[in-house]
Design a protein around this motif. Structure first.
Motif, mmCIF file in Angstrom:
data_model
loop_
_atom_site.group_PDB
_atom_site.id
_atom_site.type_symbol
_atom_site.label_atom_id
_atom_site.label_comp_id
_atom_site.label_asym_id
_atom_site.label_seq_id
_atom_site.Cartn_x
_atom_site.Cartn_y
_atom_site.Cartn_z
ATOM 1 N N THR A 432 7.090 40.228 19.612
ATOM 2 C CA THR A 432 7.191 41.373 18.486
ATOM 3 C C THR A 432 8.564 41.690 18.933
ATOM 4 O O THR A 432 9.137 42.868 18.427
ATOM 5 N N LYS A 433 8.544 42.640 20.180
ATOM 6 C CA LYS A 433 9.669 43.312 20.861
ATOM 7 C C LYS A 433 10.441 41.941 21.070
ATOM 8 O O LYS A 433 10.827 42.011 22.301
ATOM 9 N N SER A 434 11.889 41.986 19.957
ATOM 10 C CA SER A 434 12.425 40.789 20.333
ATOM 11 C C SER A 434 14.145 41.178 20.285
ATOM 12 O O SER A 434 14.232 41.996 19.607
ATOM 13 N N SER A 435 15.033 40.950 20.518
ATOM 14 C CA SER A 435 16.604 41.786 20.791
ATOM 15 C C SER A 435 17.610 40.816 20.787
ATOM 16 O O SER A 435 17.302 39.608 21.748
ATOM 17 N N VAL A 436 18.180 40.976 19.884
ATOM 18 C CA VAL A 436 19.346 39.572 20.316
ATOM 19 C C VAL A 436 21.048 40.737 19.745
ATOM 20 O O VAL A 436 20.559 41.907 19.420
ATOM 21 N N GLY A 437 21.870 39.607 20.068
ATOM 22 C CA GLY A 437 23.270 40.784 20.830
ATOM 23 C C GLY A 437 24.586 39.298 20.904
ATOM 24 O O GLY A 437 23.995 38.542 21.905
ATOM 25 N N SER A 438 25.743 39.663 20.747
ATOM 26 C CA SER A 438 26.669 39.460 21.272
ATOM 27 C C SER A 438 26.729 39.431 23.157
ATOM 28 O O SER A 438 27.586 38.483 23.664
ATOM 29 N N THR A 439 26.531 40.383 23.604
ATOM 30 C CA THR A 439 26.789 41.125 24.938
ATOM 31 C C THR A 439 24.898 41.241 25.444
ATOM 32 O O THR A 439 24.240 41.610 24.985
ATOM 33 N N ILE A 440 24.972 40.964 26.989
ATOM 34 C CA ILE A 440 23.694 41.059 27.945
ATOM 35 C C ILE A 440 23.738 42.830 27.914
ATOM 36 O O ILE A 440 22.225 43.122 27.564
ATOM 37 N N LYS A 441 24.181 43.112 27.436
ATOM 38 C CA LYS A 441 24.648 44.923 27.344
ATOM 39 C C LYS A 441 23.615 45.353 25.718
ATOM 40 O O LYS A 441 23.160 46.091 26.259
ATOM 41 N N GLU A 442 24.272 44.828 25.129
ATOM 42 C CA GLU A 442 23.862 45.237 23.804
ATOM 43 C C GLU A 442 22.132 44.531 23.597
ATOM 44 O O GLU A 442 21.969 45.875 23.559
#
Length: 529
Positions: A432-442
């Motif tokens: 349930t703890k997941s994240s997506v983004g355009s850069t690794i930093k983000e």
């Protein structure tokens, strides 16, 4: 026209020798195919010698006796090698499995490197590079079957030889060989593949599918006639010189059961010179000794047959399964060795979960078991897809990493053309703890924020410290900003990502901070003194 027995035997022998050389056959009693082929030849010659026009009954009796003998040998060999009789021997082929903790395996004593770039993305980059050179692209293609993932000078790369784009071009350039191979940088934090075409001073003349005696299989078989040859991999040494790594096999159970690697034959792709190395003497630069399917087969036998064959089929007490389909396992570099890793779970557990992970070295066959419950690679992929449905991105196969002290699946997100457009992180123990983004930093910043705002406990080996900065340096690594801190309280040099705290650029010598660390990595800045 009457043909004498001698002439007939010579004709049969010539056909046998020609087929033997052309097919690159080798002969070893552990190799069933070679024994069947050789037995067929012996029976044919025996039939010619024993044929007696005046007494067919005697011929049939003798010939049938020989055929029966070979049949009995093959049946007994099969029984001696069966899993039903030798379950525990099969289970022990994998050897000792070392139990490891996440904090140890992914701690400061080991260097664990992953690749954000999968094979398809690496191949796309290589094909684009070759397309930039018109004189090369008109003559060659990339041999994507032999696109090997190796460590080159401590960095993860993929290498593949070129091949002629047609048989006619190959024959017309018989003595010219292949003067190129491609190297794609996939590690060191690269978030996109970087391909480079390597031009050799002398071309590769020995390779799979090459004409005549240059054919790799024929060449190796001719020089190692009584070895049980397995498959091959393309590798380069630390000077960039190309080689073929050919495995020789043995059977660990009975005559024909439990295939394992006995040694490797290192073949110089330029000169054809070959040398056989025992497993303990494999050159340092060689990475691919044990094929992935073989390692997974050993693991499968271990977890299913440890308590006997009957138990594996009936009660199934303690029986576990491993994920071994394409896309359910992946690779990671640990201390400059390539390991294949996959999920382990009881046979009754849903495929979306694991009770641990198994890591197996493709160089030494060494197995490490991480007894940490979590989710499977396919579940992590599905979680990522759920967050990006509207963009139709496709996640690459996840790799386990240590992100802020948390076991985390990290993967790239590709568009329909295969270009990497973003990244995703999914908590191995709590999807349930997941994240997506355009850069690794983000992605990392959002991901760690999810943990900071939750009640989830940090790993047991993390600790709170109060530190006084004596020196702070900013470092750029593949477009990401990191800070390295020297402190008064110890000789340890701590590192921290800018994504953790936007105030990092403003810290200076003599500033005191209360932080939470995992090894030498700062995973949370609690407060300023």
């Amino acid at each position: 026209m009457k043909v004498s027995r001698k002439v007939l035997i010579v004709l049969v022998s010539v056909v046998f020798i020609v087929l033997d050389i052309w097919n690159g056959n080798t002969y070893n009693f552990m190799k069933v195919e070679s024994m069947v082929y050789l037995s067929g030849f012996i029976l044919l010659i025996a039939g010619i010698l024993l044929l007696n026009r005046n007494d067919y009954k005697k011929f049939i009796k003798l010939f049938s006796g020989m055929a029966l003998f070979f049949a009995i040998v093959f049946v007994l060999g099969g029984l001696m090698s069966s899993r039903m009789i030798n379950a525990k021997k099969y289970a022990n082929v994998i050897g000792t499995i070392e139990q490891v903790e996440f904090s140890d395996l992914y701690g400061k004593d080991h260097t664990v490197e992953m690749s954000y770039v999968d094979k398809d993305s690496a191949l796309l980059s290589a094909e684009k590079k070759i397309g930039e050179l018109s004189d090369v692209s008109s003559m060659f293609d990339i041999n994507n079957r032999d696109f090997s993932q190796i460590n080159y000078k401590g960095e993860m790369v993929r290498v593949a030889p070129f091949k002629y784009s047609s048989p006619i071009k190959q024959l017309l350039n018989l003595n010219k060989g292949v003067p190129y191979y491609v190297m794609v940088q996939t590690g060191s934090g690269n978030t996109n593949a970087k391909a480079e075409i390597i031009t050799l001073k002398q071309p590769m003349k020995y390779y799979p599918g090459a004409p005549l005696h240059y054919n790799l299989k024929r060449h190796v078989a001719f020089n190692h006639k009584f070895s049980y040859l397995g498959g091959w991999n393309f590798e380069v040494n630390d000077e960039g010189h190309p080689y073929w790594i050919v495995s020789t096999l043995t059977k660990e159970v009975g005559l024909w059961g439990a295939q394992n690697v006995k040694s490797i034959i290192v073949v110089d792709a330029v000169s054809g010179e070959s040398k056989n190395y025992k497993i303990d003497d494999v050159p340092e630069w060689v990475d691919l000794v044990y094929p992935t399917p073989m390692l997974l087969s050993h693991a499968k036998d271990h977890y299913s047959l440890s308590k006997g064959y009957i138990n594996s089929k009936m009660q199934q007490v303690g029986v576990k399964v491993i994920d071994q389909d394409n896309g359910t396992y992946n690779y990671v570099s640990i201390d400059d060795e390539i390991y294949v890793f996959t999920g382990i779970r009881p046979i009754s557990l849903d495929e979306g979960s694991t009770t641990g992970l198994l890591f197996m070295s493709t160089k030494t066959g060494k197995a490490l078991s991480l007894d940490l419950p979590g989710i499977s690679l396919t579940t992590a992929e599905a979680t990522s897809i759920g967050s990006i449905q509207e963009k139709n991105y496709v996640p690459t196969t996840p790799v386990l990493q240590n992100v802020g002290g948390y076991p985390t699946y990290v993967m790239s997100l590709k568009d329909q053309s295969g270009v990497i457009r973003g990244f995703s992180m999914v908590d191995y123990q709590d999807y349930t703890k997941s994240s997506v983004g355009s850069t690794i930093k983000e992605v990392e910043k959002t991901y760690l924020a999810l943990h900071a705002d939750s009640d989830t406990l940090l790993p047991e080996d993390s600790q709170e410290l109060t530190i006084t900065i004596t020196e702070i340096k900013q470092v750029q690594i593949e477009g990401n900003t990191f800070y390295y801190l020297m402190v008064e309280e110890s000789d340890e040099i701590y590192n921290v990502s800018l994504s953790l705290d936007d105030k990092l650029p403003f810290y200076k010598a003599n500033d005191r901070l209360k932080v939470k660390v995992n090894g030498n990595k700062i995973i949370e800045i609690l407060e300023e003194d």
